[in-house]
Write a protein that holds these residues in place. Structure first.
Motif, PDB file in Angstrom:
ATOM      1  N   ALA A 136      31.822   1.264  33.706  1.00  0.00           N
ATOM      2  CA  ALA A 136      32.661   1.788  34.881  1.00  0.00           C
ATOM      3  C   ALA A 136      34.071   2.029  34.527  1.00  0.00           C
ATOM      4  O   ALA A 136      34.659   1.298  33.736  1.00  0.00           O
ATOM      5  N   GLY A 137      34.678   3.274  34.856  1.00  0.00           N
ATOM      6  CA  GLY A 137      35.783   3.634  34.792  1.00  0.00           C
ATOM      7  C   GLY A 137      36.159   4.381  33.285  1.00  0.00           C
ATOM      8  O   GLY A 137      37.319   4.802  33.191  1.00  0.00           O
ATOM      9  N   GLU A 138      34.925   4.616  32.327  1.00  0.00           N
ATOM     10  CA  GLU A 138      35.184   5.375  31.447  1.00  0.00           C
ATOM     11  C   GLU A 138      35.370   6.659  31.697  1.00  0.00           C
ATOM     12  O   GLU A 138      35.061   7.315  32.745  1.00  0.00           O
ATOM     13  N   LYS A 139      35.837   7.694  30.691  1.00  0.00           N
ATOM     14  CA  LYS A 139      36.112   8.963  30.957  1.00  0.00           C
ATOM     15  C   LYS A 139      35.067   9.842  31.184  1.00  0.00           C
ATOM     16  O   LYS A 139      33.952   9.521  30.694  1.00  0.00           O
ATOM     17  N   LYS A 140      34.982  10.731  32.129  1.00  0.00           N
ATOM     18  CA  LYS A 140      33.798  11.560  32.367  1.00  0.00           C
ATOM     19  C   LYS A 140      33.842  12.545  31.243  1.00  0.00           C
ATOM     20  O   LYS A 140      34.588  13.171  30.608  1.00  0.00           O
ATOM     21  N   GLY A 141      32.497  13.219  31.019  1.00  0.00           N
ATOM     22  CA  GLY A 141      32.276  14.232  30.201  1.00  0.00           C
ATOM     23  C   GLY A 141      31.928  13.592  28.994  1.00  0.00           C
ATOM     24  O   GLY A 141      31.041  12.407  28.714  1.00  0.00           O
ATOM     25  N   LEU A 142      31.864  14.460  27.955  1.00  0.00           N
ATOM     26  CA  LEU A 142      31.356  14.164  26.495  1.00  0.00           C
ATOM     27  C   LEU A 142      32.572  13.776  25.378  1.00  0.00           C
ATOM     28  O   LEU A 142      33.399  14.548  25.163  1.00  0.00           O
ATOM     29  N   GLN A 143      32.145  12.719  24.858  1.00  0.00           N
ATOM     30  CA  GLN A 143      33.122  12.148  23.750  1.00  0.00           C
ATOM     31  C   GLN A 143      32.215  11.892  22.459  1.00  0.00           C
ATOM     32  O   GLN A 143      31.037  11.260  22.657  1.00  0.00           O
ATOM     33  N   LEU A 144      32.709  12.143  21.474  1.00  0.00           N
ATOM     34  CA  LEU A 144      31.824  11.745  20.238  1.00  0.00           C
ATOM     35  C   LEU A 144      32.737  10.922  19.098  1.00  0.00           C
ATOM     36  O   LEU A 144      33.754  11.268  18.748  1.00  0.00           O
ATOM     37  N   LEU A 145      32.288   9.846  19.052  1.00  0.00           N
ATOM     38  CA  LEU A 145      32.891   8.817  17.967  1.00  0.00           C
ATOM     39  C   LEU A 145      32.595   9.418  16.755  1.00  0.00           C
ATOM     40  O   LEU A 145      31.153   9.195  16.475  1.00  0.00           O
ATOM     41  N   ASP A 146      33.296   9.682  15.767  1.00  0.00           N
ATOM     42  CA  ASP A 146      32.767   9.980  14.463  1.00  0.00           C
ATOM     43  C   ASP A 146      33.701  10.080  13.188  1.00  0.00           C
ATOM     44  O   ASP A 146      34.720   9.461  13.444  1.00  0.00           O
TER      45      ASP A 146
END
Length: 225
Positions: free
Chosen positions: A2-12
């Motif tokens: 909960a509370g995390e950013k919406k949308g797509l994030q890529l850890l890379d």
């Protein structure tokens, strides 16, 4: 989460062929995402929290929910955005063709990276054995490609996404293994060039010379000369 950013994030990590698969898939679907470069020598709390089992990249966060392992991420992207992206699927609709695509992507996963690592990490007989294996692996993949433009046929698809990041490593494999992909696997070399002309591939693949320099840095770090 909960509370995390919406949308797509890529850890890379920039040079990772596994992460590049995910970037290519995201661009093939024309999906906007936030790229979060990771320091693998000092792993972030976000990475450790998002992938507590393997503690490695890549990780795709979709509205804060993590998806781990590159081939699973690519399949997730293909399935989760099948209708909203308006782009053709990466996996074929026919169940047998899907099974074949997954087989060859799994073959790439099990064979290419490990053998390539042994090419630059070893010397003498182990390196010669790795060279022999790499030629066999590439010839096997060339056989699977056949005379088709792409592994799945006329359209760029799942196996292409899985394998094409390793084409940026061909130069490193050639120099350490004394392999000539152009001479020994000309159809595969032509496929690599064809894929490299796609925007999704061209913008996400690391330049081969930079990959070679990166491996040189690793060799010094590990005391391999």
């Amino acid at each position: 989460m909960a509370g995390e950013k919406k949308g797509l994030q890529l850890l890379d990590f920039w040079v990772s062929p596994f992460g590049q698969r995910c970037r290519i898939a995201l661009d093939e679907k024309a999906l906007p995402y936030e790229y979060l470069e990771q320091d693998l020598g000092n792993k972030s709390e976000l990475l450790l929290r998002s992938n507590p089992v393997h503690k490695k990249i890549p990780v795709l966060l979709h509205d804060g929910r993590p998806v781990c392992e590159s081939l699973i991420i690519v399949q997730y992207i293909d399935e989760a955005f099948s209708s909203s992206s308006g782009k053709p699927p990466l996996l074929p609709s026919d169940p047998y063709a899907r099974a074949q695509a997954r087989f060859w992507a799994d073959y790439v996963d099990k064979k290419v990276y490990d053998c390539g690592t042994r090419l630059w990490k070893t010397k003498g007989e182990p390196q010669q054995q790795a060279r022999k294996e790499m030629v066999e692996i590439l010839k096997t993949l060339e056989g699977a490609l056949g005379d088709k433009p792409y592994f799945g046929g006329d359209e760029f698809g799942f196996v292409d996404v899985a394998f094409v990041p390793f084409t940026a490593w061909f130069l490193t494999y050639e120099r350490y293994g004394e392999i000539s992909v152009d001479k020994e696997c000309p159809r595969l070399a032509a496929w690599a060039k064809r894929c490299g002309e796609r925007e999704s591939v061209n913008k996400n693949l690391s330049p081969p010379e930079k990959v070679y320099e990166f491996i040189g840095t690793l060799k010094k770090k590990f005391g391999i000369e």
